[in-house]
Scaffold this active site. Structure first.
Site, PDB file in Angstrom:
ATOM      1  CE  LYS A  57      30.376  30.731 -19.771  1.00  0.00           C
ATOM      2  NZ  LYS A  57      29.569  31.863 -20.298  1.00  0.00           N
ATOM      3  CG  ASP A  62      25.832  33.060 -19.614  1.00  0.00           C
ATOM      4  OD1 ASP A  62      25.149  32.626 -20.578  1.00  0.00           O
ATOM      5  OD2 ASP A  62      27.045  32.823 -19.468  1.00  0.00           O
ATOM      6  CE  LYS A  82      29.161  32.043 -16.571  1.00  0.00           C
ATOM      7  NZ  LYS A  82      28.765  33.197 -17.403  1.00  0.00           N
TER       8      LYS A  82
END
Lengths: 304, 472, 290
Positions: free
Chosen positions: A240, A141, A204
């Protein structure tokens, strides 16, 4: 998959994207929020949401013990409840998490690239990424360089994402846009496409470390981006939302939105995740309520 | 798959087996009785008295007496307090009214709950505040009421149209005789009960259910003003009927609104606006964006997104909280929609409908999109008043405006572009009483609504809406 | 020395900025109340009415598109032109109505002052009648009065100049164009007023003046589908009722006879409100806290 576009090409495509009308976007999100999900649908939604959680701990005070406790919860949240998708930790905790989760099918996601601000030199960010991958991270991430983005240097943001993608090897790359710092929906749309052009496997919303984290309108906008990106390129990218999704009611709104904007193709934890920590226990309490018929309480789910 | 289980609204209003006419504060018998049917099931909901000419005469006399002896002489402050009280009671009983409206009309509970009833309450609240401030309305130092107002309203927004009519009339010191639509009298009769609950003086509001003949009787009775919302054909007949009289008249009639999407529009929001524009309330909306004018260069993209979006619309039980499109209000209206849709096929337009199951009983019509539509086709010219969109394309802004204005109607229009100057350019040229830019089908008590050309005259809502109910 | 032969004026229609005779070739004698024959006036036909409506329609968009400031200056220019010819109009008015010449001059001066009054309205009525509306949502919402379009006017029968100005000025001040059927028995001041307008920079077609028989021409104006408003001030009650019924066919806005009006009421009569909505939400967005 590496991008076939040059930075200049990607930047110019991104700048030509149509605008977003903020009020219209928020009205659509509000409309989706009115869906009433009850009984069997609710039970299905709760288990689906649990299976989509990246159970997260990103604190300075994280210890191996804390991570092991979280891993245990991720694998066996409560009775016959499904496991979460992944556990999300700092690079230094990847090895611990990997060991704790071995054989469970629950993945290890690691934040990297100088999380959460990303304000360290690129070589340090790449080293950060490589070390997480070496330690066994299944997913990375990363945070984008918001400073460069807001300064208009889209090419630089593109090249950095591309470099992190290369450094991630086989790990799937989630690109955190930090939408709360991009401030406008137009910027979120541009950043979404830029990240996808650069090779993101997921886009995300947030680190969870700034004032405004995931919101339904922002996530809806990013869903529209991945939908349109697949239509344009054939490549499917996951979404996300992270930060601020704390209860079942909110999680179901997101699932309804996936359902009606993206459809079945995205309705699995391979393509949709929740970055969350306290959400899991609320889902578990609601799950107990559906099973027993009475409301549950915090002492009936574990504190991890 | 993520299917939504049925999510039925649980509140049930107290619907009586029979309703009378509401005259002079009491429910009384009429000359005849008719049935009101739930269009989603075709089951009879209740029976109701039908007003005849004698009933209209009695109601107008009661309204006259109430206007001259009670409501007219009352201070604006006190009148306002009655209207505030009505607004509050409507809010308190909002869910009952919403369910009743869905049952009687067929529209989804989502809309009655989130739009019809709250907006109706807002109209009373808004106009309540005007009652003691009419001197500031820009219509003279001490504007006077007209007297007794005859009002005839349609079936598409039964309670909301009642509110649009009654709230300003009462705020300005008039009394009213209102005829609800034949197929949707329920919420008007519940409103009559609410007037009793609010201790509104007898005769200030009179509700006379009935069909066209009752409406004509109201128009031809000795009222001082006629306010009508409905079809252009009936509006025309009313305008003729009052010709040469002293009756003031305002008409809110049909439309065939163009919704213009330029190539630089915020496309996803435009698609939402198109959907809201034509499928809101099953398309039973006079200002519906029934003609989509999309710039040729983005037409394919817009249509692809539109069809994908329309495929997610949920058609069915009006009382299910997840229903997007409910029942068509009547067999008669369904027949009209069907006939015009057949005409569209016959004239060579391409028809598209999503695959969706429809209930066995009741009146239903799938959301429908016609492409390849030309200006000369009936589906581009006539008001369908159903969930049927006609898609036309244009090449230049001038062509868009020319096509948009090429209709005898002039109620509303939509414009979608991210370019501010283009919005102002288009809004200035569009011949319509309401222009929605980068949005559609927005309504508010503070915002004047109404049309031009064959869409009628007069405005409802806002400061400008007061003109219709004052002697100016 | 023979006496000079006076050049008499031919009274023609004023349509599309030109002064045509009636396409029908007909005219009718106009006399003063004491029976003195004054002149022949063109007797407008339904085709003249049709041509006048076409001219008014063609002129309407451009006229409404002019700035309010310019419309005001042109109306003021008309006042200047009328002032310069006040003597002539006083004479024509006295001939037409039998009024005392001094009173007639007073009426001309009142007409001039009316024009000045409306010249000052062109750039104000929008602010006075329109405004921003505080809707309960994230929208900018704004209402403005816009011209109705083409207005047909049955001008007052007994007030051939001031009444005419009172009918025309508010309609054109707000961007409408007009087709005016002048007083049937007293049309000459109106037709001369066309000359004033023609020399006031008023674009051709904004005001069109017809002389003739109301019962013959007015029904064609009342039923014409391309006319948006109908001023029945000069129609007798019976004619007014039938014209209103005819106007209902295309849902025209009608001003009934006998309706008094302050300036603002007259300005409002020939406008309709347009309300524009737009989302007001750009500043908000992904970082909603801002």
């Amino acid at each position: 998959m590496g991008s076939i576009l040059s930075g200049a090409e990607a930047a110019s495509l991104v700048r030509a994207l149509p605008g977003v009308d903020a009020v219209g976007l928020e009205a659509r999100a509000a409309g989706l929020s009115t869906r009433s999900v009850k009984t069997t649908s609710k039970a299905h939604a709760i288990d689906l949401a649990i299976s989509m959680i990246d159970l997260t701990t990103l604190e300075g005070a994280d210890t191996p013990g804390k991570v092991r406790s979280l891993a245990a919860k991720a694998m066996r949240p409560d009775g016959d409840a499904p496991a979460t998708a992944a556990v999300c930790v700092y690079p230094s905790m990847v090895a611990t998490a990997k060991e704790a989760l071995q054989g469970s099918g629950v993945l290890v996601a690691s934040v990297a690239t100088g999380f959460p601000a990303g304000q360290v030199p690129l070589d340090v960010r790449l080293a950060d990424t490589e070390s997480a991958v070496r330690a066994g991270a299944d997913e990375i991430d990363m945070v984008i360089n918001r400073g460069a983005f807001l300064a208009g240097d889209l090419e630089r943001v593109f090249h950095e994402i591309k470099a992190v993608k290369a450094a991630s090897g086989d790990a799937r790359l989630k690109v955190i846009l930090e939408t709360g710092e991009l401030a406008t929906y137009d910027a979120v749309r541009q950043a979404s496409w830029l990240a996808m052009y650069a090779g993101a496997d997921f886009i995300k919303t947030s680190t969870g470390k700034v004032g405004v984290n995931a919101t339904l309108p922002v996530t809806l906008l990013m869903m529209q981006a991945v939908r349109d990106y697949r239509a344009a390129t054939g490549i499917q990218v996951g979404v996300k939302p992270a930060g601020g999704i704390r209860n079942t009611k909110d999680a179901i709104k997101y699932l309804v939105t996936v359902n009606e904007v993206l459809g079945d193709d995205w309705l699995s934890n391979h393509w949709f995740r929740f970055g969350a920590s306290s959400l899991l226990n609320d889902l578990l309490m609601q799950r107990q309520k559906l099973k027993t018929g009475h409301y549950s309480g915090p002492d009936y789910v574990t504190v991890d | 798959m993520f299917e939504y289980a049925p999510a039925p609204e649980s509140v049930r209003p107290d619907i009586k087996e029979h309703y009378g006419l509401f005259i002079d504060g009491e429910f009384v018998d009429g000359q005849d009785v008719f049935k009101s049917v739930n269009p989603a099931t075709e089951e009879v909901l209740f029976t109701v008295a039908e007003a005849g000419e004698a009933d209209v005469a009695r109601a107008v006399a009661a309204a006259r007496r109430a206007q001259e002896t009670v409501w007219g002489p009352m201070s604006g402050t006190e009148r306002g307090k009655y209207l505030f009280r009505i607004a509050r009671l409507l809010q308190e009983r909002a869910r009952e009214f919403a369910v009743a409206e869905s049952l009687d009309n067929g529209k989804p509970i989502k809309e009655t709950r989130d739009f019809d009833v709250p907006t109706a309450a807002q109209h009373f609240f808004y106009h309540a505040g005007w009652a003691d401030k009419l001197s500031y309305a820009g219509l003279g130092a001490d504007p006077k009421p007209l007297g007794v107002v005859g009002q005839v309203i349609p079936w598409n927004f039964p309670l909301l149209m009642l509110a649009w009519k009654i709230a300003p009339a009462l705020a300005c010191g008039n009394t009213v005789v209102l005829k609800p639509a034949e197929t949707t009298p329920l919420t008007a009769l519940m409103f009559a009960e609410l007037c009793q609950e609010a201790d509104l003086p007898a005769g200030v509001v009179n509700i006379l259910p009935g069909a066209g003949a009752a409406g004509a009787a109201v128009v031809n009775s000795p009222v001082d003003k006629v306010a009508f919302t409905g079809s252009t054909a009936v509006g025309r007949a009313i305008a003729k009927a009052v010709a040469g009289s002293k009756k003031k008249v305002t008409l809110e009639l049909g439309g065939k609104a163009a919704n213009i999407v330029f190539d630089d529009a915020p496309i996803d929001q435009a698609v939402e606006g198109i959907v809201n524009g034509i499928f809101f309330n099953q398309g039973h909306v006079c200002c519906a964006g029934s003609r989509l004018l999309v710039q040729e260069s983005v037409a394919d993209d817009v249509l692809a997104r539109l069809k994908e979006r329309v495929s997610t619309l949920r058609v069915g039980d009006p009382l299910d909280k997840n229903t997007d499109i409910g029942a068509i209000n009547s067999a008669e209206q369904l027949a009209r929609i069907t006939a015009l849709t057949e005409a569209g096929r016959g004239e060579g337009a391409d028809v598209w409908q999503p695959a969706c199951d429809l209930p066995e009983n009741g009146f239903w019509f799938r959301p429908t999109v016609f492409t390849g539509v030309q200006q000369s086709m009936r589906i581009a010219q006539e008001e369908i008043f159903g969930p049927v969109l006609s898609v036309l394309t244009f090449r230049t802004p001038d062509e868009a405006i020319a096509k948009a204005n090429n209709t005898p109607y002039g109620l509303s229009a939509g414009v979608w572009t991210e370019k501010g100057s283009k919005i102002l350019w288009a809004a200035e040229r569009l011949r319509a009483g309401v222009v929605w830019a980068n949005t559609f089908n927005q309504f508010d008590a503070a915002s004047p609504f109404g049309g031009l050309k064959e869409s009628g005259y007069g405005r409802e809502g806002g400061r400008q809406g007061l003109e219709a109910y004052l002697d100016v | 020395m023979s006496e000079r032969l006076r050049v008499k004026k031919t009274y023609k229609l004023y349509v599309g900025g030109k002064f045509p005779r009636s396409e029908s070739g007909r005219s009718y004698p106009v006399s003063s109340p004491d029976g003195t024959e004054l002149a022949n006036a063109a007797l407008a036909s339904r085709k003249d009415a049709r041509d006048a409506v076409a001219a008014a329609r063609k002129a309407q968009r451009p006229w409404a598109g002019q700035t309010a400031y310019l419309r005001g200056q042109i109306l003021y220019r008309a006042a200047e032109m009328l002032e310069g010819r006040a003597g002539q109009f006083a004479e024509e008015l006295a001939d037409a109505t039998g009024a005392d010449p001094h009173d007639a001059l007073g009426t001309v001066e009142a007409a001039i002052d009316r024009l000045v009054h409306y010249a000052g309205w062109t750039d104000k009525y929008t602010s006075v009648l329109g405004g921003a509306n505080p809707v309960a949502g994230p929208y900018f919402n704004h209402t403005t009065p816009e011209p109705l379009g083409v207005v047909a006017v049955i001008a007052p029968q007994d007030d051939p100049l001031l009444g005419l100005v009172e009918a025309i000025a508010p309609a054109i001040a707000t961007g409408n164009t007009v087709v005016v059927l002048a007083s049937e028995a007293k049309p000459l001041p109106a037709l001369s007023f066309g000359e004033v307008l023609a020399t006031s920079d008023l674009p051709g077609g904004v005001v069109n003046l017809l002389s003739g028989k109301a019962a013959e021409v007015a029904p064609h104006l009342a039923s014409h589908a391309d006319v948006n408003g109908l001023d029945l001030t000069g129609a007798d009650p019976e004619l007014a009722a039938s014209l209103e019924a005819a106007a209902a066919e295309t849902l025209k806005v009608v001003r009934r006879p006998g309706k008094s009006g302050k300036a603002l009421d007259l300005l409002r009569q020939w406008t309709e409100y347009k309300t524009v909505w737009h989302p007001a939400g750009m500043a908000a967005g992904a970082g909603g806290a801002y």
